[in-house]
Scaffold this motif. Structure first.
Motif, PDB file in Angstrom:
ATOM      1  N   LEU A 105      15.048  35.413  88.991  1.00  0.00           N
ATOM      2  CA  LEU A 105      15.841  35.813  90.169  1.00  0.00           C
ATOM      3  C   LEU A 105      17.334  35.606  89.905  1.00  0.00           C
ATOM      4  N   ASN A 106      17.677  34.487  89.285  1.00  0.00           N
ATOM      5  CA  ASN A 106      19.096  34.237  88.956  1.00  0.00           C
ATOM      6  C   ASN A 106      19.620  35.257  87.955  1.00  0.00           C
ATOM      7  N   ALA A 107      18.777  35.633  86.996  1.00  0.00           N
ATOM      8  CA  ALA A 107      19.208  36.605  85.984  1.00  0.00           C
ATOM      9  C   ALA A 107      19.494  37.962  86.629  1.00  0.00           C
ATOM     10  N   ASN A 117      27.956  28.551  83.433  1.00  0.00           N
ATOM     11  CA  ASN A 117      26.769  27.775  83.101  1.00  0.00           C
ATOM     12  C   ASN A 117      25.451  28.527  83.303  1.00  0.00           C
ATOM     13  N   MET A 118      25.386  29.744  82.830  1.00  0.00           N
ATOM     14  CA  MET A 118      24.155  30.533  82.967  1.00  0.00           C
ATOM     15  C   MET A 118      23.059  29.993  82.060  1.00  0.00           C
ATOM     16  N   SER A 119      21.810  30.220  82.473  1.00  0.00           N
ATOM     17  CA  SER A 119      20.671  29.897  81.607  1.00  0.00           C
ATOM     18  C   SER A 119      20.636  30.912  80.461  1.00  0.00           C
ATOM     19  N   LEU A 120      19.802  30.635  79.468  1.00  0.00           N
ATOM     20  CA  LEU A 120      19.664  31.580  78.347  1.00  0.00           C
ATOM     21  C   LEU A 120      19.220  32.957  78.847  1.00  0.00           C
ATOM     22  N   LEU A 121      18.245  32.981  79.750  1.00  0.00           N
ATOM     23  CA  LEU A 121      17.752  34.267  80.268  1.00  0.00           C
ATOM     24  C   LEU A 121      18.860  35.019  81.022  1.00  0.00           C
ATOM     25  N   GLU A 122      19.617  34.302  81.826  1.00  0.00           N
ATOM     26  CA  GLU A 122      20.720  34.947  82.557  1.00  0.00           C
ATOM     27  C   GLU A 122      21.732  35.565  81.597  1.00  0.00           C
ATOM     28  N   LYS A 123      22.067  34.807  80.567  1.00  0.00           N
ATOM     29  CA  LYS A 123      23.033  35.330  79.588  1.00  0.00           C
ATOM     30  C   LYS A 123      22.501  36.598  78.926  1.00  0.00           C
ATOM     31  N   ILE A 124      21.212  36.558  78.598  1.00  0.00           N
ATOM     32  CA  ILE A 124      20.607  37.703  77.902  1.00  0.00           C
ATOM     33  C   ILE A 124      20.616  38.948  78.787  1.00  0.00           C
ATOM     34  N   ILE A 125      20.284  38.790  80.050  1.00  0.00           N
ATOM     35  CA  ILE A 125      20.266  39.961  80.942  1.00  0.00           C
ATOM     36  C   ILE A 125      21.691  40.457  81.198  1.00  0.00           C
ATOM     37  N   PHE A 126      22.599  39.534  81.397  1.00  0.00           N
ATOM     38  CA  PHE A 126      23.996  39.937  81.627  1.00  0.00           C
ATOM     39  C   PHE A 126      24.520  40.767  80.451  1.00  0.00           C
ATOM     40  N   ASP A 150      26.714  35.611  68.736  1.00  0.00           N
ATOM     41  CA  ASP A 150      27.164  34.504  69.582  1.00  0.00           C
ATOM     42  C   ASP A 150      27.190  34.985  71.037  1.00  0.00           C
ATOM     43  N   LEU A 151      26.169  34.589  71.783  1.00  0.00           N
ATOM     44  CA  LEU A 151      26.030  35.059  73.173  1.00  0.00           C
ATOM     45  C   LEU A 151      27.233  34.670  74.033  1.00  0.00           C
TER      46      LEU A 151
END
Ligand SMILES: [Fe+2]
Ligand SMILES: [Fe+2]
Length: 186
Positions: A105-107, A117-126, A150-151
């Motif tokens: 949901l956050n992603a 401070n996004m989670s790994l999944l959030e960073k990936i979707i962004f 480098d994400l």
């Protein structure tokens, strides 16, 4: 099962907007690659990618109603209308598909401007939304290879470019965009 249901609904919803569907599947593909590369859950990445723009086709009134139901009215002030779909997509993910995984949901919610401070999944979707293969503007092509190296750097570059673009074009940039950029500049 949930994935099949979302995919069927997307096909139906976007049957007259093949480019939007193509974009969504570009995000699915990139998110899968990045999840494998960085060690995120690929199934969560697929669900978040499939749902991130599921309400993009809906009228303004739909987004506003959804935000008033699931969030607070301040969202309507803080964000510009083209960004409302990220919030209404979260409402739909919960109510139509029973998604309760907060990370998914956050992603979905942070896919437009990110957040600190996004989670790994959030960073990936962004970043997948920014660099998926159907995106062809120069900044996306520039940032794409960085996403695989480098994400955090890629997120900073993406925010930097899009803030600059919006400022130069007289668009309103929500404060969260600057906060995300500052966070990932370190
Ligand atoms: Fe979007
Ligand atoms: Fe998107």
């Amino acid at each position: 099962m949930i994935v099949e249901r979302i995919e069927n609904d997307l096909r139906q919803l976007y049957r007259h907007q093949p480019d939007r569907l193509k974009h969504i599947y570009g995000v699915v593909k990139t998110a899968n690659e990045l999840a494998l590369l960085y060690g995120a859950n690929t199934k969560d990445a697929k669900i978040a990618a499939l749902l991130h723009d599921i309400t993009k086709i809906k009228p303004q009134s739909f987004h506003e109603d959804a935000i008033l139901n699931c969030y607070t009215p301040e969202i309507l002030e803080e964000y510009s209308p083209p960004l409302y779909h990220a919030f209404s997509a979260v409402c739909v993910a919960k109510s139509e598909y029973g998604i309760i995984n907060e990370d998914i949901l956050n992603a979905i919610e942070s896919h437009t401007l990110g957040r600190p401070n996004m989670s790994l999944l959030e960073k990936i979707i962004f970043i997948s939304d920014y660099v998926e293969p159907n995106r062809t503007y120069p900044s996306c092509c520039r940032v794409r290879p960085i996403a695989y190296l480098d994400l955090n750097q890629a997120i900073y570059e993406a925010l930097n470019d899009s803030i600059e673009f919006h400022e130069n074009n007289g668009g309103k940039v929500p404060p969260i965009a600057y906060k995300t950029k500052d966070f990932y500049s370190k």
